[in-house]
Design a protein around this motif. Sequence first.
Motif, mmCIF file in Angstrom:
data_model
loop_
_atom_site.group_PDB
_atom_site.id
_atom_site.type_symbol
_atom_site.label_atom_id
_atom_site.label_comp_id
_atom_site.label_asym_id
_atom_site.label_seq_id
_atom_site.Cartn_x
_atom_site.Cartn_y
_atom_site.Cartn_z
ATOM 1 N N LEU A 168 -8.917 10.954 -8.643
ATOM 2 C CA LEU A 168 -9.263 10.355 -7.349
ATOM 3 C C LEU A 168 -8.065 9.617 -6.771
ATOM 4 O O LEU A 168 -7.741 9.772 -5.586
ATOM 5 N N TYR A 169 -7.366 8.832 -7.625
ATOM 6 C CA TYR A 169 -6.213 8.079 -7.107
ATOM 7 C C TYR A 169 -5.070 9.015 -6.715
ATOM 8 O O TYR A 169 -4.403 8.792 -5.713
ATOM 9 N N ASP A 217 -5.397 12.088 -5.627
ATOM 10 C CA ASP A 217 -5.845 12.677 -4.362
ATOM 11 C C ASP A 217 -5.624 11.693 -3.213
ATOM 12 O O ASP A 217 -5.206 12.082 -2.125
ATOM 13 N N THR A 218 -5.923 10.422 -3.500
ATOM 14 C CA THR A 218 -5.775 9.388 -2.465
ATOM 15 C C THR A 218 -4.306 9.230 -2.082
ATOM 16 O O THR A 218 -3.964 9.200 -0.898
#
Lengths: 241, 342
Positions: free
Chosen positions: B115-116, B118-119
């Motif tokens: 997730l990080y 991707d962020t």
Amino acid sequence: MEINSFKGSRILLVEDEESLAVGLEYNLTDEGYIVDWAKDGRAAIKKINSNEYDLILLDIMLPYLNGFEITEKVRLKSPQMPILILTARTSAEDKIKGLEYGADDYLTKPFHLKELLLRIKGMLKRKTWYNHSTGQQRKYFFGNNEVDFENFKCKSGTKTFLLTQREAMLLKYLLDNKGKIVTRKELLANVWQISGEVETRTVDIFISRLRKYFEPDPNKPVYIKSIRSSGYLLNDQNEIQ
Amino acid sequence: MFTVRKKNHSPIFLITVFVFAQLAWMGLLGLWIHWYVTNYLIFVKVGEKLAPQMVIDSPNVVIFVGGILLIVGIATIMSLIFRNLTVQMKLTRLYDNFIANITHELKSPLSSLQLYLDTFRTKEISYEKKQEFLKLMLKDAYRLNKLIDSILEISRLEQKRIAHDYHVHRADDIIRKIIDNSIERFRLPKSVVKITGKAEFDCLIDKEAIQIVFDNLTDNAIKYSSNSVEIEVNLSANPKNIIIEFSDIGIGIASRDQKKIFNKFQRLENRLMPSVKGTGLGLYRVRQIIKYHKGKISVFSEGENKGTSFRIELPVYKPTRKKYLESLSGRNKNKTVLADGN
């Protein structure tokens, strides 16, 4: 960049993994949603009872009350609340259980941020769909069944019950296309607003839920028929408008 | 992706099969006796007719007893096979649970890392946020590493390939220090843990391994406390053993489950605290480590909601006990340090 027309929607994030929750909260807030975070099952129920949300993003393995129990409790209070389960539990059994308990969608960890945001957006499209559907025709009848798409109230013989948002959307799509074969991919694209390449089995689980509600014998369906290697067909022979 | 569901027979089904199999064997045994007795009478009659000069005094005991022994033997073998199958089934079930739990434990930090990443790839992030996210990513990486290490160490412990780093320590000092480390690691307020008693003897321990033991016990005390966490550690000693009693005020363990908690892959579902995360390896690893130190660990709980107490006994180190030292160092050929660790 596409403008998010659902900005300001309230999302309840139920996640006990702090690291993941912080990242999700950041990204959802960045998309314009208002995010409320509950760290465990008890806190989630407390928040659901005291606030209004447009969507719940729910983990399964939670302290005190697990995601399945929360889904069950939410469905009793608000059958139309969109629930997206986001979990590391990948087994078919868990997925079926989650959807059977009333979740509208199920995404497994690790996930792609873009896919998660698209799914959330797809679920929030409910309002648009709802306005659109009630503007056309509110009540539908087929066989012994009566469906009111304004409040999702249904009658089947003497039984009365409420549909969830996703169940209503699926039934509405089938009714709008009665007499036509509707493929699983088509249903995923129009009801779930996701690519047809992703798990078409989800559709089958929802169809089986509709059959349990409306068919006299869910094992020998007369209204929602399966068409081998194609999809589903809502039989309009018994329909009385 | 959907997987094919395995067909699992219920224990009732298996017991029924077993009972029917036993009935079948008993029936067979009855038939054998019946056949033997009937034919013996025929043999006697035919024998008298054909060769009256031959006298059959007694039935052929060897054939009769041999047949019974054969049938009883087969029944015994069947019982043993059934027992082994039951054990095997139990192990398979525990192993399946372990795989599900370990997958969950691996995927949680992994999804956070993804997730990080991707962020970072898709969004403009402020410097402060970047630093905050990087900190969380490092925490996830550390968690993954710790989990992988614990799995690998279990395998090494079982194959006796672990290299323990034994040192002589003053029990009182080292145990207090290790518990302080655990408090710090789990960010507990100091007031939550009370250490009482004294253990004024020396012990020979691998500090890192014993740290794992107390980290596990502390982690469990936190995970299985429904309200506030309170831990009490009591130290005592006798000329033979150093005794450490580690108690919490958590949800406790039902007496029927107390035996199981040190089993490999064992996870207990508690209605007071459902969905507690873990791999089912923690207390198994704890027991293995204590075993390596020639110690003992046991658990006691008065029942649900009445807290849990672990009692650890470690042998007192005596410089004259050469044999004891050799036995420890013999297990530990790769790394043997027996100096004063204080």
